[in-house]
Write a protein that holds these residues in place. Structure first.
Motif, mmCIF file in Angstrom:
data_model
loop_
_atom_site.group_PDB
_atom_site.id
_atom_site.type_symbol
_atom_site.label_atom_id
_atom_site.label_comp_id
_atom_site.label_asym_id
_atom_site.label_seq_id
_atom_site.Cartn_x
_atom_site.Cartn_y
_atom_site.Cartn_z
ATOM 1 N N ARG A 178 -13.156 5.667 -7.108
ATOM 2 C CA ARG A 178 -12.331 4.483 -7.397
ATOM 3 C C ARG A 178 -13.028 3.594 -8.428
ATOM 4 O O ARG A 178 -13.161 2.383 -8.252
ATOM 5 C CB ARG A 178 -12.060 3.696 -6.114
ATOM 6 N N THR B 20 0.655 7.755 -0.078
ATOM 7 C CA THR B 20 0.540 8.956 -0.900
ATOM 8 C C THR B 20 -0.537 8.787 -1.972
ATOM 9 O O THR B 20 -0.863 9.724 -2.680
ATOM 10 C CB THR B 20 1.865 9.322 -1.602
ATOM 11 N N GLN B 21 -1.058 7.577 -2.111
ATOM 12 C CA GLN B 21 -2.037 7.313 -3.163
ATOM 13 C C GLN B 21 -3.430 7.008 -2.633
ATOM 14 O O GLN B 21 -4.415 7.239 -3.308
ATOM 15 C CB GLN B 21 -1.582 6.112 -4.016
ATOM 16 N N THR B 22 -3.500 6.427 -1.440
ATOM 17 C CA THR B 22 -4.808 6.035 -0.925
ATOM 18 C C THR B 22 -5.049 6.688 0.431
ATOM 19 O O THR B 22 -4.138 6.753 1.258
ATOM 20 C CB THR B 22 -4.896 4.507 -0.734
ATOM 21 N N PRO B 23 -6.273 7.170 0.660
ATOM 22 C CA PRO B 23 -6.577 7.764 1.958
ATOM 23 C C PRO B 23 -6.400 6.719 3.056
ATOM 24 O O PRO B 23 -6.611 5.538 2.823
ATOM 25 C CB PRO B 23 -8.050 8.164 1.834
ATOM 26 N N MET B 24 -5.989 7.185 4.238
ATOM 27 C CA MET B 24 -5.715 6.236 5.329
ATOM 28 C C MET B 24 -6.992 5.631 5.871
ATOM 29 O O MET B 24 -7.951 6.327 6.148
ATOM 30 C CB MET B 24 -5.038 6.980 6.466
ATOM 31 N N GLU B 25 -6.975 4.325 6.004
ATOM 32 C CA GLU B 25 -8.081 3.631 6.666
ATOM 33 C C GLU B 25 -7.446 2.688 7.671
ATOM 34 O O GLU B 25 -6.584 1.896 7.307
ATOM 35 C CB GLU B 25 -8.884 2.815 5.649
ATOM 36 N N GLY C 5 0.842 -1.203 0.000
ATOM 37 C CA GLY C 5 0.000 0.000 0.000
ATOM 38 C C GLY C 5 0.873 1.246 0.000
ATOM 39 O O GLY C 5 2.036 1.212 0.392
ATOM 40 N N ASP C 6 0.293 2.346 -0.451
ATOM 41 C CA ASP C 6 1.050 3.583 -0.570
ATOM 42 C C ASP C 6 0.227 4.727 0.024
ATOM 43 O O ASP C 6 -0.831 5.081 -0.503
ATOM 44 C CB ASP C 6 1.332 3.837 -2.053
ATOM 45 N N ASN D 180 7.022 0.995 0.893
ATOM 46 C CA ASN D 180 7.501 2.221 0.260
ATOM 47 C C ASN D 180 8.212 3.093 1.293
ATOM 48 O O ASN D 180 7.665 3.328 2.367
ATOM 49 C CB ASN D 180 6.324 2.994 -0.317
ATOM 50 N N GLN E 283 5.885 3.196 6.039
ATOM 51 C CA GLN E 283 6.020 4.347 5.133
ATOM 52 C C GLN E 283 5.707 5.652 5.887
ATOM 53 O O GLN E 283 6.430 6.638 5.758
ATOM 54 C CB GLN E 283 5.074 4.178 3.943
#
Lengths: 374, 202, 151
Positions: free
Chosen positions: B124, A180-185, A177-178, C63, A195
């Motif tokens: 999405r 910077t790309q996905t909102p935190m859940e 997971g990243d 990452n 990260q």
């Protein structure tokens, strides 16, 4: 409530100009060059790279200069810059086991293969200010020692031979997971937590890590290994069909080894917390490893009783750019909110005064009752 | 070697400005569903991908948006072309695709098999780029909805036979659902999920 | 050379070029006297690559953060294509590296470039690494036991 207001353009423009003037300071003092900052302010630059989450020494040095040495402001500048560039791809994971080591120590084993390599450390300095650095004294180069350097074994591998330490598991095919790309859940995967921690604020993580040692999470850590050095970076380029070597980056890695008495989920063994950050940032890597281990409480079947074990608390608050944004937004005009609150407080005061006046007329009676009771 | 060079050419001649101008045109078209626009930038994707679909891919797709190609498009050549010009890689499966490029919409999988988004994150979902035969000569379709003054009529030729049924179902999934970009040659039009298909009145 | 050997040689060359200094590279290149006409297919342009580590050092990937990179692709008049991607923001170095990659598609030129350009840089880099290793080795602790307590 917010209201749109206009005005202040000239004031802002003049403030920017004044900022530029103050940043430059006394014109009879030579201006700093980025090379000077990169070379002589290297660890500050490293912190900006690590928390700015962007490996580029020159950019980090520019940010430090522009921010007048305010590192969190510099981190903010770097984070803003990174959003302007396209992402070309994802590098293959760096192999810290093949690092060109500049420093490697272990607090677990005195005589581990490769030895204790102190490197350029502050550790044994006396912390006495060196007046000579007020000038530009001649500095000798580092001494060198000839002879084939022994391969530098990892402490985890040594303990692993006995089966007393948890293993890392494999490199899985799924993409990590990243943040910077996905909102935190929440809960976040360990990969996403690492990260966040790697770009997290050093001071915040240091304080939390410290708290785990003082009893705010069951933690009995040993610095299993700390290593600093350069690793090769490769990225797969589709039009070439192979992983292209991009050069090297410097990283600091910390393996914390924690005694673990076992739980319903895992047998007694040594567990580990992991830290990996850009540049030479040993304190940060150690704090990160402590926090990583504390955040694994749930996974290892430990009770979550202290803030450092609480993912939402740690991860949501470790980013100093976010924290700065929310704290500093309080500087923005809240004129209308404040007027509303002012009205409310006035009203409450009036009501309070009225109540006081009412009860005062009944005071005599109340006092008599009180005396009778005594 | 020549074939390699081939997949490395035919992209935007000015990657930054061309991608920006296509993005702007797409944004306008998305805001005015059913309006037909033309791609100004030069783009020469490998056949059978046409210039408009190629330009949409060039402007929108990147390393963070896995794509899906229908069987008419899928092949080493287009994959290499997309890899070089956009940095994107094919999606692991149909439902993981953020963009789909379709050369033969008539035989494509149903819209519902693509990513639909979630209630929390309706964004999405997949954007489907359907390369149709023409914007004229097909069954007339009338749409209403945000960005449409009164109603808009188009008659695209080459859509799936059960398009109307599928689009009603897509609309029912709102705020989830897919968005469409229809392309033909260098022309294109957008149908966001908010566009409602209504019965023709005349 | 087999295809696999070509890839190894190409990667090897790229690794050296990526770590070279722009000034040093330009200097060696101009001394070589090769100046092919070429056209840029892409770039030189800046971008980011997400760097990854492995959990615990040897586990699954995560990452860490991004790094700036510069990439370029060129095509020579004879149709040879060359690519370059490297850390940092040095467009001239990336462009020249792509040209070198394209020129090296010819095995005769590759041998010459490897000998006169890549090898000198490699030796310089190796010497720098050796110095660093030697300096680190000088900070190695040589323990000696004074008295060993029995309890």
């Amino acid at each position: 409530m917010y209201v749109a207001v206009k005005g202040g353009e000239a004031a802002i423009d003049n403030a920017h100009r004044l900022l530029a003037d103050r940043r430059r300071g006394d014109r009879s003092v030579p201006a700093l060059t980025l090379d000077q900052i990169m070379e002589q302010f290297a660890l500050g630059v490293d912190r900006v790279m690590s928390e700015g989450s962007l490996y580029d020494r020159r950019l980090a040095a520019l940010a430090v200069k522009q921010a007048r040495g305010d590192l969190i402001e510099a981190i903010f500048l770097v984070r803003a810059y990174r959003t302007t560039l396209p992402r070309f791809g994802y590098a293959e994971p760096v192999e810290t086991g093949r690092m060109l080591v500049e420093r490697r120590i272990s607090a677990c084993y005195k005589d581990l293969p490769g030895g204790q390599l102190l490197g350029p450390t502050f550790d044994y300095t006396h912390r006495l200010l060196d007046e000579e650095l007020d000038g530009d004294p001649e500095v000798e180069g580092g001494r060198t020692r000839e002879g084939a350097a022994e391969p530098v074994a990892s402490v985890a591998d040594i303990l692993d031979g006995e089966g007393l330490i948890e293993t890392d598991g494999d490199l899985l095919p799924a993409e990590p997971g990243d943040i910077t790309q996905t909102p935190m859940e929440f809960p976040l995967s360990r990969a996403m937590r690492l990260q966040s921690l790697s770009r997290g604020d050093e001071g915040f993580l240091l304080a939390l890590g410290y708290s785990t040692q003082r009893g705010y999470a069951r933690s009995h850590p040993f610095a299993g290994e700390i290593r600093i050095g350069e690793v090769e970076v490769e990225v797969f380029v589709p039009e070439l069909g192979f992983a292209v070597p991009l050069g090297r980056v410097q990283v600091t890695e910390c393996q914390m080894v924690n005694q673990f008495k076992g739980s319903a989920k895992a047998p007694p063994q040594f567990t580990r917390g992991y830290g990996l950050v850009f540049g030479q940032s040993e304190r940060k890597a150690m704090a990160m490893a402590l926090c990583d281990r504390a955040l694994r409480a749930e996974e290892l079947g430990e009770d979550v009783v202290a803030p450092p074990q609480d993912q939402e608390f740690v991860i949501s608050h470790c980013d100093n750019v976010q924290a700065t944004g929310f704290v500093e937004h309080l500087k923005l005009p809240h004129y209308v909110d404040f007027q509303a609150e002012l009205g409310l407080v006035r009203q409450m005061r009036a009501e309070y005064a009225a109540r006081q006046a009412d009860s005062r007329s009944g005071d005599v009676v109340a006092d008599e009752v009180q005396e009778a009771a005594e | 070697m020549l074939s390699e060079a081939n997949t490395l050419e035919g992209g935007f001649s000015d990657p930054v400005l061309d991608a920006q101008s296509v993005f702007r045109a797409l944004m306008d078209a998305m805001a005015r569903p059913g309006s037909i626009a033309r791609i100004e930038a030069s783009m020469m994707p490998p056949a059978p991908l046409e210039p408009a679909a190629g330009a949409v891919a060039g402007a929108l797709i990147d390393a963070d948006t896995p794509y899906w190609l229908d069987s008419a498009l899928d092949g080493e050549k287009l994959r290499s072309w997309l890899a070089f010009h956009t940095g994107a890689r094919p999606a692991a499966s149909l439902s993981k695709a953020v963009f789909a490029l379709v050369a033969v919409p008539a035989s494509m999988p149903p819209f519902e098999r693509f990513a639909q988004g979630t209630q929390e994150y309706p964004d999405r979902s997949a954007t489907l780029v359907l390369q149709i035969e023409d914007f004229d000569g097909g069954a007339p379709l009338t749409f209403r909805g945000p960005g449409i003054k009164e109603r808009v009529r188009i008659a695209p030729r080459g859509l799936p036979a059960d398009f109307a049924e599928q689009w009603h179902a897509n609309r029912k999934r709102f705020p989830c659902g897919v968005d469409l970009v229809l392309t033909a040659g260098d022309a294109f039009a957008c149908l966001p999920r908010s566009a409602r298909l209504i019965p023709a009145e005349d | 050379m087999t295809a696999a050997e070509t890839i190894v040689a190409r990667k090897d060359r790229m690794a050296v070029l990526a770590r070279s200094t722009n000034a040093g590279l330009q200097e060696l290149w101009s001394r070589l006297g090769v100046g092919p006409a070429y056209r840029l297919l892409r770039g030189p342009e800046f971008g980011l690559v997400m760097l990854r580590g492995r959990i615990g050092g040897t586990g699954d990937a995560f990452n860490i953060g991004e790094a700036t990179v510069t990439r370029a692709s060129v095509k020579l008049e004879d149709g040879s294509v060359g690519h370059a991607m490297m850390l940092g923001r040095e467009p001239a170095k990336a462009e020249l590296s792509a040209v070198i990659d394209a020129v090296c598609r010819d095995s005769g030129m590759a041998a010459r470039i490897d000998r006169d350009l890549v090898e000198p840089i490699r030796l310089e880099l190796r010497a720098a690494d050796d110095t660093r290793r030697g300096q680190t080795a000088a900070t190695r602790v040589d323990f000696f036991t004074m008295v060993r307590g029995e309890n």
